[in-house]
Design a protein around this motif. Structure first.
Motif, PDB file in Angstrom:
ATOM      1  N   LYS A 116      41.526  39.349  52.076  1.00  0.00           N
ATOM      2  CA  LYS A 116      40.093  39.062  52.076  1.00  0.00           C
ATOM      3  C   LYS A 116      39.448  39.354  50.723  1.00  0.00           C
ATOM      4  O   LYS A 116      38.498  38.688  50.321  1.00  0.00           O
ATOM      5  CB  LYS A 116      39.409  39.884  53.169  1.00  0.00           C
ATOM      6  N   ALA A 117      39.993  40.297  49.975  1.00  0.00           N
ATOM      7  CA  ALA A 117      39.384  40.713  48.716  1.00  0.00           C
ATOM      8  C   ALA A 117      39.956  40.000  47.497  1.00  0.00           C
ATOM      9  O   ALA A 117      39.513  40.257  46.384  1.00  0.00           O
ATOM     10  CB  ALA A 117      39.563  42.219  48.545  1.00  0.00           C
ATOM     11  N   VAL A 118      40.917  39.122  47.676  1.00  0.00           N
ATOM     12  CA  VAL A 118      41.542  38.465  46.530  1.00  0.00           C
ATOM     13  C   VAL A 118      40.593  37.429  45.935  1.00  0.00           C
ATOM     14  O   VAL A 118      39.791  36.809  46.643  1.00  0.00           O
ATOM     15  CB  VAL A 118      42.885  37.809  46.932  1.00  0.00           C
ATOM     16  N   ALA A 119      40.682  37.261  44.618  1.00  0.00           N
ATOM     17  CA  ALA A 119      39.867  36.248  43.941  1.00  0.00           C
ATOM     18  C   ALA A 119      40.387  34.862  44.321  1.00  0.00           C
ATOM     19  O   ALA A 119      41.592  34.654  44.502  1.00  0.00           O
ATOM     20  CB  ALA A 119      39.930  36.445  42.429  1.00  0.00           C
ATOM     21  N   TYR A 120      39.468  33.929  44.415  1.00  0.00           N
ATOM     22  CA  TYR A 120      39.818  32.591  44.896  1.00  0.00           C
ATOM     23  C   TYR A 120      40.815  31.883  43.985  1.00  0.00           C
ATOM     24  O   TYR A 120      41.660  31.129  44.451  1.00  0.00           O
ATOM     25  CB  TYR A 120      38.554  31.736  45.048  1.00  0.00           C
ATOM     26  N   PHE A 121      40.750  32.123  42.662  1.00  0.00           N
ATOM     27  CA  PHE A 121      41.618  31.360  41.770  1.00  0.00           C
ATOM     28  C   PHE A 121      43.090  31.698  41.989  1.00  0.00           C
ATOM     29  O   PHE A 121      43.957  30.879  41.708  1.00  0.00           O
ATOM     30  CB  PHE A 121      41.210  31.533  40.302  1.00  0.00           C
ATOM     31  N   HIS A 122      43.404  32.882  42.544  1.00  0.00           N
ATOM     32  CA  HIS A 122      44.797  33.199  42.869  1.00  0.00           C
ATOM     33  C   HIS A 122      45.289  32.310  44.015  1.00  0.00           C
ATOM     34  O   HIS A 122      46.392  31.780  43.959  1.00  0.00           O
ATOM     35  CB  HIS A 122      44.943  34.677  43.258  1.00  0.00           C
ATOM     36  N   VAL A 123      44.452  32.168  45.035  1.00  0.00           N
ATOM     37  CA  VAL A 123      44.812  31.333  46.192  1.00  0.00           C
ATOM     38  C   VAL A 123      44.891  29.875  45.771  1.00  0.00           C
ATOM     39  O   VAL A 123      45.836  29.154  46.131  1.00  0.00           O
ATOM     40  CB  VAL A 123      43.791  31.518  47.340  1.00  0.00           C
ATOM     41  N   ALA A 124      43.929  29.428  44.995  1.00  0.00           N
ATOM     42  CA  ALA A 124      43.935  28.039  44.536  1.00  0.00           C
ATOM     43  C   ALA A 124      45.149  27.759  43.659  1.00  0.00           C
ATOM     44  O   ALA A 124      45.736  26.667  43.722  1.00  0.00           O
ATOM     45  CB  ALA A 124      42.650  27.732  43.773  1.00  0.00           C
TER      46      ALA A 124
END
Length: 138
Positions: A106-114
């Motif tokens: 939940k706390a991860v930055a979006y650019f890592h997931v993207a």
């Protein structure tokens, strides 16, 4: 002089409906002609009964992304992005390609997931899903 002249016809107060009926019949005939006939049917062989159970469950690869952006492959920490892309390429070119489930924290930055999803797309992974989205509803 203008009194009752016998040669004047009586005023007609009725509407002649014959032309209206003729026009209506012509329009009805045109409508009947333009409606396509429903004589063509499509024969479908529908399955009978319940569907058969799946013979084998698909293999699932779980990619975890923690709050610091570290990536895990089925619980094993991935060294770098190149290692992840190599594993994704091997999974995409397998005979029976697995389902790839991405589980971001939940706390991860979006650019890592993207970045992980873009790598999966570039390597040809077709069965990709984000799991655990209910944590973002709060």
């Amino acid at each position: 002089m203008f009194q009752d002249e016998p040669d004047d016809p009586d005023v007609m107060i009725d509407i002649n409906t014959t032309p209206l009926i003729d026009v209506m019949l012509v329009l009805l005939i045109m409508l009947i002609i333009t409606i396509p006939l429903q004589t063509h049917s499509v024969r479908l062989d529908m399955p009978q009964g319940p569907p058969p159970p799946a013979t084998t469950l698909p293999e699932v690869v779980r990619i975890d992304i923690d709050a610091q952006g570290r990536i895990g492959w089925n619980g094993e920490l991935v060294a770098d992005r190149a290692d992840l892309e190599t594993r994704l390429r091997q999974a995409a070119t397998a005979a029976n390609p697995p389902e790839v489930h991405v589980r971001p924290d939940k706390a991860v930055a979006y650019f890592h997931v993207a970045g992980v999803m873009a790598s999966a797309q570039h390597q040809g992974v077709t069965k990709l899903g984000v799991v655990g989205a209910e944590q973002f509803l709060d």
